[in-house]
Design a protein around this motif. Sequence first.
Motif, mmCIF file in Angstrom:
data_model
loop_
_atom_site.group_PDB
_atom_site.id
_atom_site.type_symbol
_atom_site.label_atom_id
_atom_site.label_comp_id
_atom_site.label_asym_id
_atom_site.label_seq_id
_atom_site.Cartn_x
_atom_site.Cartn_y
_atom_site.Cartn_z
ATOM 1 N N ILE A 290 -3.625 3.042 14.153
ATOM 2 C CA ILE A 290 -4.658 3.380 13.177
ATOM 3 C C ILE A 290 -4.279 2.695 11.872
ATOM 4 O O ILE A 290 -3.223 2.973 11.294
ATOM 5 C CB ILE A 290 -4.762 4.906 12.992
ATOM 6 C CG1 ILE A 290 -5.276 5.550 14.290
ATOM 7 C CG2 ILE A 290 -5.670 5.251 11.822
ATOM 8 C CD1 ILE A 290 -5.295 7.059 14.275
ATOM 9 N N ASP A 291 -5.127 1.772 11.431
ATOM 10 C CA ASP A 291 -4.869 0.997 10.216
ATOM 11 C C ASP A 291 -5.350 1.797 9.005
ATOM 12 O O ASP A 291 -6.540 2.091 8.891
ATOM 13 C CB ASP A 291 -5.621 -0.339 10.319
ATOM 14 C CG ASP A 291 -5.497 -1.169 9.057
ATOM 15 O OD1 ASP A 291 -4.785 -0.751 8.120
ATOM 16 O OD2 ASP A 291 -6.118 -2.249 8.989
ATOM 17 N N ASN A 292 -4.425 2.146 8.115
ATOM 18 C CA ASN A 292 -4.795 2.948 6.952
ATOM 19 C C ASN A 292 -4.568 2.188 5.649
ATOM 20 O O ASN A 292 -4.059 2.736 4.673
ATOM 21 C CB ASN A 292 -4.028 4.278 6.943
ATOM 22 C CG ASN A 292 -4.611 5.252 5.937
ATOM 23 O OD1 ASN A 292 -5.767 5.137 5.543
ATOM 24 N ND2 ASN A 292 -3.813 6.205 5.505
ATOM 25 N N ASP A 293 -4.955 0.919 5.646
ATOM 26 C CA ASP A 293 -4.913 0.146 4.412
ATOM 27 C C ASP A 293 -6.232 0.247 3.647
ATOM 28 O O ASP A 293 -6.298 -0.162 2.492
ATOM 29 C CB ASP A 293 -4.642 -1.339 4.719
ATOM 30 C CG ASP A 293 -3.172 -1.691 4.539
ATOM 31 O OD1 ASP A 293 -2.531 -1.139 3.629
ATOM 32 O OD2 ASP A 293 -2.662 -2.510 5.317
ATOM 33 N N GLY A 294 -7.277 0.768 4.300
ATOM 34 C CA GLY A 294 -8.607 0.764 3.699
ATOM 35 C C GLY A 294 -9.008 2.126 3.158
ATOM 36 O O GLY A 294 -8.180 3.022 2.970
ATOM 37 N N PRO A 295 -10.315 2.313 2.933
ATOM 38 C CA PRO A 295 -10.824 3.575 2.378
ATOM 39 C C PRO A 295 -10.791 4.702 3.411
ATOM 40 O O PRO A 295 -10.679 4.455 4.617
ATOM 41 C CB PRO A 295 -12.269 3.230 1.993
ATOM 42 C CG PRO A 295 -12.645 2.099 2.904
ATOM 43 C CD PRO A 295 -11.382 1.319 3.125
ATOM 44 N N ILE A 296 -10.926 5.932 2.920
ATOM 45 C CA ILE A 296 -10.848 7.111 3.781
ATOM 46 C C ILE A 296 -11.931 7.092 4.859
ATOM 47 O O ILE A 296 -11.712 7.539 5.981
ATOM 48 C CB ILE A 296 -10.913 8.413 2.940
ATOM 49 C CG1 ILE A 296 -10.663 9.660 3.810
ATOM 50 C CG2 ILE A 296 -12.240 8.530 2.209
ATOM 51 C CD1 ILE A 296 -9.276 9.804 4.323
ATOM 52 N N THR B 100 0.842 -1.205 0.000
ATOM 53 C CA THR B 100 0.000 0.000 0.000
ATOM 54 C C THR B 100 0.869 1.244 0.000
ATOM 55 O O THR B 100 0.648 2.191 -0.771
ATOM 56 C CB THR B 100 -0.914 0.011 1.242
ATOM 57 O OG1 THR B 100 -1.752 -1.136 1.211
ATOM 58 C CG2 THR B 100 -1.771 1.268 1.286
ATOM 59 N N ARG B 101 1.872 1.248 0.865
ATOM 60 C CA ARG B 101 2.758 2.417 0.973
ATOM 61 C C ARG B 101 3.546 2.621 -0.314
ATOM 62 O O ARG B 101 3.683 3.752 -0.799
ATOM 63 C CB ARG B 101 3.686 2.249 2.171
ATOM 64 C CG ARG B 101 2.932 2.253 3.501
ATOM 65 C CD ARG B 101 3.812 1.764 4.644
ATOM 66 N NE ARG B 101 5.013 2.552 4.746
ATOM 67 C CZ ARG B 101 6.159 2.111 5.270
ATOM 68 N NH1 ARG B 101 6.253 0.866 5.699
ATOM 69 N NH2 ARG B 101 7.212 2.889 5.350
ATOM 70 N N LEU B 102 4.057 1.535 -0.867
ATOM 71 C CA LEU B 102 4.830 1.620 -2.101
ATOM 72 C C LEU B 102 3.968 2.200 -3.228
ATOM 73 O O LEU B 102 4.398 3.098 -3.963
ATOM 74 C CB LEU B 102 5.333 0.224 -2.479
ATOM 75 C CG LEU B 102 6.262 0.113 -3.676
ATOM 76 C CD1 LEU B 102 7.544 0.909 -3.446
ATOM 77 C CD2 LEU B 102 6.592 -1.349 -3.946
ATOM 78 N N ASP B 103 2.752 1.718 -3.330
ATOM 79 C CA ASP B 103 1.823 2.215 -4.356
ATOM 80 C C ASP B 103 1.577 3.711 -4.192
ATOM 81 O O ASP B 103 1.599 4.468 -5.165
ATOM 82 C CB ASP B 103 0.500 1.449 -4.273
ATOM 83 C CG ASP B 103 -0.556 2.047 -5.193
ATOM 84 O OD1 ASP B 103 -0.382 1.961 -6.425
ATOM 85 O OD2 ASP B 103 -1.541 2.621 -4.685
ATOM 86 N N ARG B 104 1.357 4.162 -2.959
ATOM 87 C CA ARG B 104 1.094 5.592 -2.722
ATOM 88 C C ARG B 104 2.299 6.447 -3.091
ATOM 89 O O ARG B 104 2.156 7.525 -3.685
ATOM 90 C CB ARG B 104 0.727 5.820 -1.254
ATOM 91 C CG ARG B 104 -0.663 5.323 -0.885
ATOM 92 C CD ARG B 104 -0.907 5.454 0.599
ATOM 93 N NE ARG B 104 -2.219 4.925 0.960
ATOM 94 C CZ ARG B 104 -2.541 4.491 2.165
ATOM 95 N NH1 ARG B 104 -1.645 4.522 3.147
ATOM 96 N NH2 ARG B 104 -3.745 4.028 2.408
ATOM 97 N N LEU B 105 3.494 5.985 -2.726
ATOM 98 C CA LEU B 105 4.696 6.787 -2.998
ATOM 99 C C LEU B 105 4.947 6.913 -4.501
ATOM 100 O O LEU B 105 5.351 7.973 -4.978
ATOM 101 C CB LEU B 105 5.913 6.165 -2.304
ATOM 102 C CG LEU B 105 5.872 6.180 -0.770
ATOM 103 C CD1 LEU B 105 7.058 5.427 -0.199
ATOM 104 C CD2 LEU B 105 5.842 7.618 -0.239
ATOM 105 N N VAL B 106 4.687 5.846 -5.230
ATOM 106 C CA VAL B 106 4.891 5.874 -6.679
ATOM 107 C C VAL B 106 3.775 6.664 -7.366
ATOM 108 O O VAL B 106 4.024 7.543 -8.198
ATOM 109 C CB VAL B 106 4.971 4.432 -7.239
ATOM 110 C CG1 VAL B 106 4.976 4.438 -8.765
ATOM 111 C CG2 VAL B 106 6.218 3.729 -6.699
ATOM 112 N N ARG B 107 2.553 6.385 -6.966
ATOM 113 C CA ARG B 107 1.383 6.973 -7.645
ATOM 114 C C ARG B 107 1.144 8.424 -7.246
ATOM 115 O O ARG B 107 0.832 9.274 -8.085
ATOM 116 C CB ARG B 107 0.153 6.117 -7.308
ATOM 117 C CG ARG B 107 -1.098 6.441 -8.096
ATOM 118 C CD ARG B 107 -2.133 5.331 -7.945
ATOM 119 N NE ARG B 107 -2.269 4.873 -6.567
ATOM 120 C CZ ARG B 107 -3.046 5.453 -5.659
ATOM 121 N NH1 ARG B 107 -3.752 6.511 -5.969
ATOM 122 N NH2 ARG B 107 -3.117 4.968 -4.429
ATOM 123 N N LEU B 108 1.297 8.726 -5.965
ATOM 124 C CA LEU B 108 0.934 10.057 -5.472
ATOM 125 C C LEU B 108 2.122 11.005 -5.340
ATOM 126 O O LEU B 108 1.959 12.215 -5.423
ATOM 127 C CB LEU B 108 0.220 9.941 -4.120
ATOM 128 C CG LEU B 108 -1.039 9.062 -4.112
ATOM 129 C CD1 LEU B 108 -1.600 8.962 -2.705
ATOM 130 C CD2 LEU B 108 -2.086 9.624 -5.071
#
Length: 200
Positions: free
Chosen positions: A173-179, A136-144
């Motif tokens: 706080i688990d932040n793998d899901g939706p906002i 999840t983190r890797l995707d955010r760093l690349v995408r965002l």
Amino acid sequence: MLRVGLTGGIGAGKSEVSRLLASYGAVIVDSDRIAREVVEPGTPGLAAVVAEFGEAVLTPEGALDRPRLGAVVFADPDRLAALNAIVHPLVRARSAELEAAAAPGAVVVHDVPLLAENGLAPLYDLVVVVDAGTETRLDRLVRLRGMTPDEARARMAAQATREDRLAVADFVIDNDGPIEALERQVAKVWGELRERGAGR
């Protein structure tokens, strides 16, 4: 006053949690923002960074060239330690000033990316860790954030392990899901923080 440490690995969504807590009334002391302030043009902090790393880490306008400095320090632990030795004391001093200005009954949330790495958990009454899986983190760093996968992995590897962060957490706080799921968790944690703060 309740002193809370907020941390999470890069890409976990700590900034969003910080924003939500501020919307509830928390006093946010943002170490990243302060770290930028203490090396703005004309500051002793920037002069110290240039003395250590040379003028190549400046933009043509005389500001700190963060990408260039980042490329140097994230590839070499000794250079990263040298940068931290300059910036961290300045950040601590400014953070203390901001906390001292908060109201007596405030919940003061110190947003500290390197809380686990620097053994800072004992400085706070409670520690909140924002957690998300590696992919999840890797995707955010690349995408965002526009990083390459290799850059993202290097940044993640330079930080504490997920296990080390979770080991110092009073709240996770688990932040793998939706906002929406994140917002529900933050609201619940805020209620706990207010309750604990009221008893101080």
